[in-house]
Design a protein around this motif. Structure first.
Motif, PDB file in Angstrom:
ATOM      1  N   PRO A 159       0.839  -1.208   0.000  1.00  0.00           N
ATOM      2  CA  PRO A 159       0.000   0.000   0.000  1.00  0.00           C
ATOM      3  C   PRO A 159       0.870   1.253   0.000  1.00  0.00           C
ATOM      4  CG  PRO A 159      -0.049  -1.080   2.140  1.00  0.00           C
ATOM      5  CD  PRO A 159       0.633  -2.015   1.211  1.00  0.00           C
ATOM      6  N   GLU A 164      -5.419   3.223   1.582  1.00  0.00           N
ATOM      7  CA  GLU A 164      -5.355   1.820   1.159  1.00  0.00           C
ATOM      8  C   GLU A 164      -5.314   0.858   2.342  1.00  0.00           C
ATOM      9  OE1 GLU A 164      -2.699   0.827  -2.280  1.00  0.00           O
ATOM     10  OE2 GLU A 164      -2.166   2.954  -2.091  1.00  0.00           O
ATOM     11  N   ALA A 166      -7.084   0.692   4.811  1.00  0.00           N
ATOM     12  CA  ALA A 166      -8.432   0.320   5.257  1.00  0.00           C
ATOM     13  C   ALA A 166      -9.067  -0.744   4.368  1.00  0.00           C
ATOM     14  CB  ALA A 166      -9.330   1.556   5.295  1.00  0.00           C
ATOM     15  N   ASP A 167      -8.380  -1.141   3.309  1.00  0.00           N
ATOM     16  CA  ASP A 167      -8.890  -2.183   2.415  1.00  0.00           C
ATOM     17  C   ASP A 167      -8.989  -3.505   3.177  1.00  0.00           C
ATOM     18  OD1 ASP A 167      -9.152  -4.246   0.452  1.00  0.00           O
ATOM     19  OD2 ASP A 167      -8.226  -2.949  -1.050  1.00  0.00           O
ATOM     20  N   PRO A 168     -10.120  -4.188   3.134  1.00  0.00           N
ATOM     21  CA  PRO A 168     -10.259  -5.470   3.846  1.00  0.00           C
ATOM     22  C   PRO A 168      -9.238  -6.513   3.431  1.00  0.00           C
ATOM     23  CG  PRO A 168     -12.412  -4.634   3.171  1.00  0.00           C
ATOM     24  CD  PRO A 168     -11.400  -3.747   2.527  1.00  0.00           C
ATOM     25  N   ALA A 169      -8.569  -6.309   2.288  1.00  0.00           N
ATOM     26  CA  ALA A 169      -7.544  -7.253   1.863  1.00  0.00           C
ATOM     27  C   ALA A 169      -6.375  -7.319   2.847  1.00  0.00           C
ATOM     28  CB  ALA A 169      -7.024  -6.867   0.473  1.00  0.00           C
ATOM     29  N   LYS A 171      -6.723  -7.220   6.169  1.00  0.00           N
ATOM     30  CA  LYS A 171      -7.198  -7.627   7.476  1.00  0.00           C
ATOM     31  C   LYS A 171      -6.240  -8.637   8.105  1.00  0.00           C
ATOM     32  CE  LYS A 171     -11.360  -9.088   9.952  1.00  0.00           C
ATOM     33  NZ  LYS A 171     -12.814  -9.397   9.828  1.00  0.00           N
ATOM     34  N   TRP A 202     -12.470   6.533   8.297  1.00  0.00           N
ATOM     35  CA  TRP A 202     -11.294   5.765   7.901  1.00  0.00           C
ATOM     36  C   TRP A 202     -10.711   5.006   9.080  1.00  0.00           C
ATOM     37  CZ3 TRP A 202      -6.266   6.362   9.763  1.00  0.00           C
ATOM     38  CH2 TRP A 202      -5.303   5.580   9.121  1.00  0.00           C
ATOM     39  N   GLN A 205     -12.689   1.937   9.810  1.00  0.00           N
ATOM     40  CA  GLN A 205     -12.428   0.892   8.814  1.00  0.00           C
ATOM     41  C   GLN A 205     -11.057   0.259   9.039  1.00  0.00           C
ATOM     42  OE1 GLN A 205     -12.919   3.273   5.286  1.00  0.00           O
ATOM     43  NE2 GLN A 205     -15.095   2.734   5.055  1.00  0.00           N
ATOM     44  N   ASN A 209      -9.858  -3.888  10.398  1.00  0.00           N
ATOM     45  CA  ASN A 209      -8.877  -4.813   9.829  1.00  0.00           C
ATOM     46  C   ASN A 209      -8.046  -5.511  10.897  1.00  0.00           C
ATOM     47  OD1 ASN A 209      -9.471  -4.740   7.124  1.00  0.00           O
ATOM     48  ND2 ASN A 209      -8.019  -3.113   6.634  1.00  0.00           N
TER      49      ASN A 209
END
Length: 343
Positions: A159, A164, A166-169, A171, A202, A205, A209
């Motif tokens: 990232p 970025e 905060a993207d669940p990817a 986690k 943000w 989120q 993660n």
């Protein structure tokens, strides 16, 4: 307007004590000392959040030019230092001459409570004026940006922005320092919440993660280097030093803004040796002191000493320069929000 700082409700933890040059087991700021024809003398007690190895090097360099000053250091995280200082105030006087710690809001709080005296420095005019308190109570000693570090063996594409993360990817793949302990982490949390593009949504989120929250920046860097996590929110010098030692670590300066602390230094009103305290802080921001900061992988606060190998020039970074009074007033609430999102 200065803002009153609320002290964190932490249990007083033991502090590591470094006694330099054969000092006693406890700092005695009331010992005689001051400025003489041979320079400052006496005992100087410093409270700091600096890593132990780095502050050892600073004291050694200072004593090369000021051998008559016996420097004693209490080293701990900013949160623990604040707790110790608060306890000392309740029972008597603050038992230190100098505080050298991470973030401006901590110093704003001490100014508001009358705990710091005005500095009398020769080198302040040579500095980036963004790190100099306009009223003269504290001065920044190095620029310490927070970055996104990552394990190059675990991630092909890391990232490049806070957004970025905060993207669940990601986690379960992220580590962060504890803002109850790290002054930089507490400061960053307040800055993120004030950024329009980030803010509370943000942060919520990000915490969804499930980041691993470690005590400080050092353990975060080690977690990334060891592959326990793929990504770490960490100060830049930690990531650079790990990479220099051969760890599979690289870093990105976030494209949506880089928060930073300036590790200010100030002198307590109760200081028993203000002459040596002023001299010590002047050394930190002198050309010699700042060259040492660069050798220690810090970005300097003056422009005539270069930058660490692999570090960008400040002009190349999108630094976040928030309203520091607003950050000082909101930092405690920001840390509370961070902690509430961990539940």
């Amino acid at each position: 307007m200065r803002h009153r700082s609320k002290y964190l409700a932490l249990a007083l933890a033991p502090l590591a004590l470094l006694t330099a040059c054969g000092g006693s087991a406890e700092g005695q700021t009331g010992q005689s000392g001051g400025a003489t024809a041979d320079g400052p003398s006496g005992t100087l007690t410093v409270y700091t959040s600096e890593p132990q190895a780095k502050i050892d090097e600073v004291i050694a360099a200072y004593n090369e030019v000021n051998p008559n000053v016996e420097v004693e250091v209490f080293r701990a995280g900013t949160g623990e230092l604040k707790t110790r200082i608060a306890t000392e105030k309740q029972t008597g006087d603050i038992q230190a001459d100098v505080i050298l710690a991470a973030d401006v809001p901590t110093f704003e709080g001490y100014v508001a409570e009358g705990d710091l005296q005005e500095l009398d420095l020769e080198n302040a005019g040579e500095l980036n004026q963004d790190v100099v308190d306009a009223e003269g109570f504290y001065v920044g000693t190095r620029i310490i940006p927070t970055v996104i570090a990552y394990n190059t063996g675990l991630l092909d594409a890391a990232p490049e922005s806070w957004a970025e993360l905060a993207d669940p990817a990601f986690k379960g793949k992220l580590a962060m320092p504890n803002p109850d302990v790290s002054g930089a982490a507490a400061f960053n949390t307040a800055v993120w919440l004030e950024e329009e593009a980030l803010g509370g949504k943000w942060l919520t989120q990000l915490m969804a993660n499930e980041p691993t929250v470690l005590e400080s920046n050092g353990p975060v860097g080690q977690a990334v280097a060891g592959g326990t996590v793929s990504i770490g929110v960490v100060v830049d010098y930690v990531a650079r030093e790990l990479a220099e030692r051969g760890s599979p670590v690289a870093l990105n300066y976030p494209t949506d803004g880089v928060p930073y602390v300036s590790q200010p230094a100030g002198i307590f009103t109760d200081a028993g040796n203000p002459a040596a305290a002023n001299d010590f802080i002047d050394f930190l921001i002198s050309q010699e002191g700042q060259k040492l900061a660069v050798e220690q992988s810090y970005v300097p606060v003056r422009g005539d000493v270069g930058v660490p190998e692999g570090a960008p020039e400040l002009s190349e970074l999108k630094l976040i320069n928030p309203d520091l009074e607003k950050i000082a007033g909101g930092q405690d609430a920001a840390v509370e929000k961070f902690n509430s999102l961990l539940d």
